[in-house]
Design a protein around this motif. Structure first.
Motif, PDB file in Angstrom:
ATOM      1  N   PRO A 150       0.335  -0.901   0.220  1.00  0.00           N
ATOM      2  CA  PRO A 150      -0.971  -0.241   0.048  1.00  0.00           C
ATOM      3  C   PRO A 150       0.575   1.611  -0.315  1.00  0.00           C
ATOM      4  O   PRO A 150       0.940   2.569  -0.972  1.00  0.00           O
ATOM      5  N   GLY A 151       1.860   1.467   0.974  1.00  0.00           N
ATOM      6  CA  GLY A 151       2.632   2.699   1.045  1.00  0.00           C
ATOM      7  C   GLY A 151       3.607   2.284  -0.354  1.00  0.00           C
ATOM      8  O   GLY A 151       3.349   3.773  -0.965  1.00  0.00           O
ATOM      9  N   ALA A 152       4.093   1.930  -1.013  1.00  0.00           N
ATOM     10  CA  ALA A 152       4.850   1.907  -2.404  1.00  0.00           C
ATOM     11  C   ALA A 152       3.865   1.803  -3.010  1.00  0.00           C
ATOM     12  O   ALA A 152       3.718   3.020  -4.265  1.00  0.00           O
ATOM     13  N   GLY A 153       2.638   1.762  -3.623  1.00  0.00           N
ATOM     14  CA  GLY A 153       2.043   1.674  -4.174  1.00  0.00           C
ATOM     15  C   GLY A 153       1.394   3.227  -4.478  1.00  0.00           C
ATOM     16  O   GLY A 153       1.383   4.003  -5.202  1.00  0.00           O
ATOM     17  N   THR A 154       1.390   3.733  -3.236  1.00  0.00           N
ATOM     18  CA  THR A 154       0.892   4.965  -2.928  1.00  0.00           C
ATOM     19  C   THR A 154       1.596   6.538  -3.218  1.00  0.00           C
ATOM     20  O   THR A 154       1.656   6.859  -4.637  1.00  0.00           O
ATOM     21  N   LEU A 155       3.178   5.197  -3.007  1.00  0.00           N
ATOM     22  CA  LEU A 155       4.345   6.934  -3.117  1.00  0.00           C
ATOM     23  C   LEU A 155       4.163   6.890  -5.235  1.00  0.00           C
ATOM     24  O   LEU A 155       4.362   7.698  -5.730  1.00  0.00           O
ATOM     25  N   LEU A 156       3.894   5.685  -5.469  1.00  0.00           N
ATOM     26  CA  LEU A 156       4.358   5.266  -6.574  1.00  0.00           C
ATOM     27  C   LEU A 156       2.758   6.378  -7.812  1.00  0.00           C
ATOM     28  O   LEU A 156       3.042   6.809  -8.493  1.00  0.00           O
ATOM     29  N   SER A 157       2.024   6.093  -6.874  1.00  0.00           N
ATOM     30  CA  SER A 157       0.769   6.574  -8.060  1.00  0.00           C
ATOM     31  C   SER A 157       0.703   7.946  -7.174  1.00  0.00           C
ATOM     32  O   SER A 157      -0.463   8.302  -9.194  1.00  0.00           O
ATOM     33  N   LEU A 158       0.602   7.853  -6.292  1.00  0.00           N
ATOM     34  CA  LEU A 158      -0.051   9.709  -6.169  1.00  0.00           C
ATOM     35  C   LEU A 158       0.768  10.351  -6.059  1.00  0.00           C
ATOM     36  O   LEU A 158       1.298  11.766  -5.569  1.00  0.00           O
ATOM     37  N   VAL A 159       2.569  10.289  -5.916  1.00  0.00           N
ATOM     38  CA  VAL A 159       3.748  11.148  -5.759  1.00  0.00           C
ATOM     39  C   VAL A 159       4.256  10.934  -6.799  1.00  0.00           C
ATOM     40  O   VAL A 159       4.905  12.434  -7.687  1.00  0.00           O
ATOM     41  N   LEU A 160       5.274  10.012  -7.089  1.00  0.00           N
ATOM     42  CA  LEU A 160       5.855   9.981  -8.638  1.00  0.00           C
ATOM     43  C   LEU A 160       5.720  10.106  -9.901  1.00  0.00           C
ATOM     44  O   LEU A 160       5.826  11.109 -11.090  1.00  0.00           O
ATOM     45  N   LEU A 161       4.401   9.491  -9.761  1.00  0.00           N
ATOM     46  CA  LEU A 161       3.578   9.053 -10.919  1.00  0.00           C
ATOM     47  C   LEU A 161       3.020  11.097 -11.723  1.00  0.00           C
ATOM     48  O   LEU A 161       3.346  11.638 -12.682  1.00  0.00           O
ATOM     49  N   PRO A 162       2.270  11.739 -10.875  1.00  0.00           N
ATOM     50  CA  PRO A 162       2.024  12.366 -11.023  1.00  0.00           C
ATOM     51  C   PRO A 162       2.912  13.940 -11.458  1.00  0.00           C
ATOM     52  O   PRO A 162       3.155  14.631 -12.265  1.00  0.00           O
ATOM     53  N   LEU A 163       4.296  13.505 -10.445  1.00  0.00           N
ATOM     54  CA  LEU A 163       5.104  14.458 -10.768  1.00  0.00           C
ATOM     55  C   LEU A 163       5.967  14.478 -12.231  1.00  0.00           C
ATOM     56  O   LEU A 163       6.049  15.435 -13.397  1.00  0.00           O
ATOM     57  N   LEU A 208     -10.848  12.817   9.791  1.00  0.00           N
ATOM     58  CA  LEU A 208     -10.744  11.131  10.300  1.00  0.00           C
ATOM     59  C   LEU A 208     -10.354   9.763   9.642  1.00  0.00           C
ATOM     60  O   LEU A 208      -9.744   9.422  10.048  1.00  0.00           O
ATOM     61  N   LEU A 209     -11.698  10.729   8.317  1.00  0.00           N
ATOM     62  CA  LEU A 209     -10.997   9.483   7.413  1.00  0.00           C
ATOM     63  C   LEU A 209     -10.039   9.218   6.974  1.00  0.00           C
ATOM     64  O   LEU A 209      -8.788   7.518   7.284  1.00  0.00           O
ATOM     65  N   VAL A 210      -9.160  10.520   6.372  1.00  0.00           N
ATOM     66  CA  VAL A 210      -7.914  10.501   5.774  1.00  0.00           C
ATOM     67  C   VAL A 210      -6.877   9.681   7.324  1.00  0.00           C
ATOM     68  O   VAL A 210      -6.051   9.226   6.841  1.00  0.00           O
ATOM     69  N   THR A 211      -7.049   9.613   8.597  1.00  0.00           N
ATOM     70  CA  THR A 211      -5.863   9.387   9.422  1.00  0.00           C
ATOM     71  C   THR A 211      -6.815   8.682   9.699  1.00  0.00           C
ATOM     72  O   THR A 211      -4.926   8.009   9.324  1.00  0.00           O
ATOM     73  N   LEU A 212      -7.412   7.914   9.830  1.00  0.00           N
ATOM     74  CA  LEU A 212      -7.410   6.344   9.828  1.00  0.00           C
ATOM     75  C   LEU A 212      -7.184   5.891   8.553  1.00  0.00           C
ATOM     76  O   LEU A 212      -5.860   4.837   8.864  1.00  0.00           O
ATOM     77  N   ALA A 213      -7.002   6.247   6.912  1.00  0.00           N
ATOM     78  CA  ALA A 213      -6.619   5.472   6.287  1.00  0.00           C
ATOM     79  C   ALA A 213      -4.941   5.936   6.715  1.00  0.00           C
ATOM     80  O   ALA A 213      -4.156   4.215   6.427  1.00  0.00           O
ATOM     81  N   GLY A 214      -4.637   6.574   6.731  1.00  0.00           N
ATOM     82  CA  GLY A 214      -3.112   6.697   7.101  1.00  0.00           C
ATOM     83  C   GLY A 214      -2.706   6.862   8.209  1.00  0.00           C
ATOM     84  O   GLY A 214      -1.283   5.913   7.911  1.00  0.00           O
ATOM     85  N   SER A 215      -3.459   5.937   9.164  1.00  0.00           N
ATOM     86  CA  SER A 215      -2.355   5.674  10.026  1.00  0.00           C
ATOM     87  C   SER A 215      -2.571   4.516   9.776  1.00  0.00           C
ATOM     88  O   SER A 215      -1.502   3.486   9.873  1.00  0.00           O
ATOM     89  N   LEU A 216      -3.309   3.338   9.371  1.00  0.00           N
ATOM     90  CA  LEU A 216      -2.916   1.948   8.698  1.00  0.00           C
ATOM     91  C   LEU A 216      -2.446   1.591   7.634  1.00  0.00           C
ATOM     92  O   LEU A 216      -1.786   0.657   8.112  1.00  0.00           O
ATOM     93  N   VAL A 217      -2.391   2.774   6.678  1.00  0.00           N
ATOM     94  CA  VAL A 217      -1.130   2.685   5.749  1.00  0.00           C
ATOM     95  C   VAL A 217       0.355   2.200   6.207  1.00  0.00           C
ATOM     96  O   VAL A 217       1.089   1.964   6.211  1.00  0.00           O
ATOM     97  N   GLY A 218       0.280   3.725   6.997  1.00  0.00           N
ATOM     98  CA  GLY A 218       1.292   4.390   7.912  1.00  0.00           C
ATOM     99  C   GLY A 218       2.112   3.211   8.679  1.00  0.00           C
ATOM    100  O   GLY A 218       3.435   2.868   8.662  1.00  0.00           O
ATOM    101  N   ILE A 219       1.653   2.381   9.267  1.00  0.00           N
ATOM    102  CA  ILE A 219       1.856   1.271  10.167  1.00  0.00           C
ATOM    103  C   ILE A 219       2.033  -0.164   9.278  1.00  0.00           C
ATOM    104  O   ILE A 219       3.368  -0.264   9.617  1.00  0.00           O
ATOM    105  N   LEU A 220       1.762  -0.483   8.482  1.00  0.00           N
ATOM    106  CA  LEU A 220       1.521  -1.817   7.754  1.00  0.00           C
ATOM    107  C   LEU A 220       3.193  -0.911   7.465  1.00  0.00           C
ATOM    108  O   LEU A 220       4.110  -2.221   6.729  1.00  0.00           O
TER     109      LEU A 220
END
Lengths: 283, 261
Positions: free
Chosen positions: A14-27, B69-81
């Motif tokens: 999820p984190g790497a996907g976010t980095l790729l699709s929402l930061v690196l790709l848009p830029l 709140l929604l963004v925080t929930l998603a951000g924390s979950l993905v951030g922890i993973l």
């Protein structure tokens, strides 16, 4: 692949996907969009450098970019000059009982709306506000105001970004062993020499991150100059923004973003080299 | 060695004055009758009544709270993973990944907002709640990783090995050992994420659906129109909320001891 490796990849997905699709790709796609003329984003038209030619014909980019860089340098230099003594005081001089409280105070702006910070400084600077009333004691006209000028924008930006520099330097200064400073002092080094020979090289990485955290956002700011800059307050950020909110020329706006990012990357790279030099310079 | 340094203390006092005088002035002015923030000072709570009865700001405030709140929930979950994943990788790789992720914080949000708007337009999402959510999510994620990953590294791995040796499954080790130990860092990062999202004007300004205004967008419009004492009242409330959150974070053991960076 082992089971453990697969698990690592799954956790990172999820984190790497976010980095790729929402930061690196848009830029990187900005580059592509900057070659499309006008407002079409379907990419059906031919790619051309028209937007870039248009920007240089318009002639606004150079002066405004230079103005933003100057503003960035000014705010960064001021925040370093103020930030070092304050961070040093917090880390080494203030009693531990006070230290926690004072550092927490510095953190408050991070948790507050930037717009409200801008607004509260605007209230201070408005005509017949506290600052002008105070200056009137020295014979200045209180109905005139420095609000809606570049000075006001400078003060607001410094006000917003100074805490970033202070915290960045503090977190590094607090790790320096007091005994190193004492040793140098007791062997006869002056305070200035201690700063140049010990403190500056040891805090160089924190100085670098502080400069990055202050300079780049300041150079790319537009809200402050829109609100408090008056008619002559335009910066490069305002020009980029106006292509989306006023004239709706998205292609040109993207081209401006690309040029801005390019210049910022070059400056960051140069700064990194300078800091490396500073770090390695121990006598 | 005596620690006096009077000039150093003077600079510190002046700096704190510079940072906090405007906030205090705004707080005082929110109780002043004068509409233009001028003296003499006459006490009133009228601006608070006007603010609380104002329907427009109430709607935007609720939207901002739920959305954040929604963004925080998603951000924390993905951030922890992500932090858990990063710990399993070599540390140099992990550091490199984090510095790439930090681009979302370092690059001016104006440019990131535009880049996201363009790509959302391209895929047909345009200005929408989904787009605004994704935009704020990516701004919040680096903060969570920045706070949770170092806390995770600081954990004693032997405790986990002990749990595993005694027969706990990996999942049970995670739930009973790792997550409770991380709780302060997780709470701090969630608060940070919430405030960053709640106050993120630029991204919302670019990605909010047409006709929808979040609280920062409402504040921007109010400030642009000019001085209104009910902004003072709003600012006072919001700053008091921020201060209590910061104190809460400090209680959780963060703040000066471990540092934000």
């Amino acid at each position: 692949m082992t089971k453990s490796r697969i698990k690592t990849w799954l956790l990172m997905l999820p984190g790497a996907g976010t980095l790729l699709s929402l930061v690196l790709l848009p830029l990187s796609l900005l580059l592509l969009f900057s070659l499309v003329t006008g407002n079409q984003i379907s990419l059906s038209g031919a790619l051309s450098f028209k937007n870039y030619l248009n920007i240089f014909e318009q002639g606004l980019f150079g002066p405004l970019m230079w103005k933003s860089i100057r503003m960035g340098l000014l705010v960064t230099a001021s925040s370093i000059l103020i930030g070092y003594p304050v961070a040093y005081g917090l880390a080494k001089v203030v009693k531990p009982r006070w230290r926690n409280f004072l550092v927490v105070m510095i953190i408050i702006p991070f948790f507050t709306s930037q717009l409200l910070l801008i607004y509260s400084l605007m209230v201070m600077l408005q005509s017949q506000g506290p600052v002008m009333t105070f200056l009137a004691l020295f014979g200045l006209d209180p109905t005139r105001s420095i609000l809606y000028s570049n000075t006001a924008v400078y003060l607001i930006l410094l006000y917003q970004f100074l805490p970033y520099m202070v915290l960045s330097l503090y977190s590094s200064l607090v790790k320096i062993d007091d005994n190193i400073v004492f040793a140098a002092r007791s062997m006869g080094a002056s305070r200035i020499r201690v700063f140049i020979v010990i403190i500056l090289p040891l805090t160089a990485p924190a100085l670098f991150s502080g400069i990055i955290l202050v300079f780049i956002p300041v150079a790319g700011s537009f809200v402050e100059s829109n609100l408090a800059g008056g008619t002559k307050g335009m910066m490069i950020g305002s020009l980029i923004d106006s292509n989306f909110s006023v004239s709706l020329n998205m292609g040109r706006g993207c081209a401006l973003c690309v040029l801005f990012l390019l210049i910022m990357s070059v400056l960051t790279f140069a700064l990194q080299r300078a800091i490396r030099y500073l770090e390695g310079r121990r006598l | 060695m005596k620690k006096r340094a009077p000039w150093l203390k003077l600079i510190m006092v002046l700096t704190y004055l510079f940072l906090f005088a405007p906030i205090i002035v705004v707080m005082v002015m929110s109780f002043n009758t004068s509409q233009y923030g001028t003296l003499p000072f006459v006490f009133t709570t009228g601006w608070y009544q006007r603010l609380l009865s104002g329907v427009g700001l109430g709607k935007a405030t609720w939207l901002s709270i739920w959305f954040s709140l929604l963004v925080t929930l998603a951000g924390s979950l993905v951030g922890i993973l992500t932090s858990l994943g990063l710990r399993r990788m070599p540390e140099t790789w992990a550091r490199r990944f984090i510095s790439w992720l930090n681009l979302a914080v370092i690059i001016p949000w104006l440019v990131l907002g535009i880049a996201l708007l363009m790509i959302f337009n391209f895929v047909g999402l345009g200005r929408s709640y989904t787009g605004m959510f994704l935009g704020n999510f990516v701004c919040v994620l680096p903060y969570v990783v920045m706070l949770v990953y170092p806390a995770l590294l600081a954990l004693d791995k032997n405790v986990e090995y002990a749990a595993r040796t005694l027969g706990a499954s990996p999942r049970r080790t995670l739930v009973t050992i790792v997550l409770p130990a991380l709780l302060p860092a997780i709470l701090t990062s969630s608060l940070m994420a919430f405030m960053v999202c709640f106050n993120n004007f630029v991204i919302q300004y670019y990605l909010a659906p047409f006709g929808i205004r979040t609280l920062p967008m409402e504040i921007y419009n109010l400030v642009r129109v000019g001085y209104k004492p009910d902004i003072n009242a709003l600012a006072t409330i919001m700053i008091l909320v921020s201060v209590s959150l910061v104190l809460l974070v400090n209680r959780l053991g963060y703040g000066s001891k471990k540092g934000f960076f």
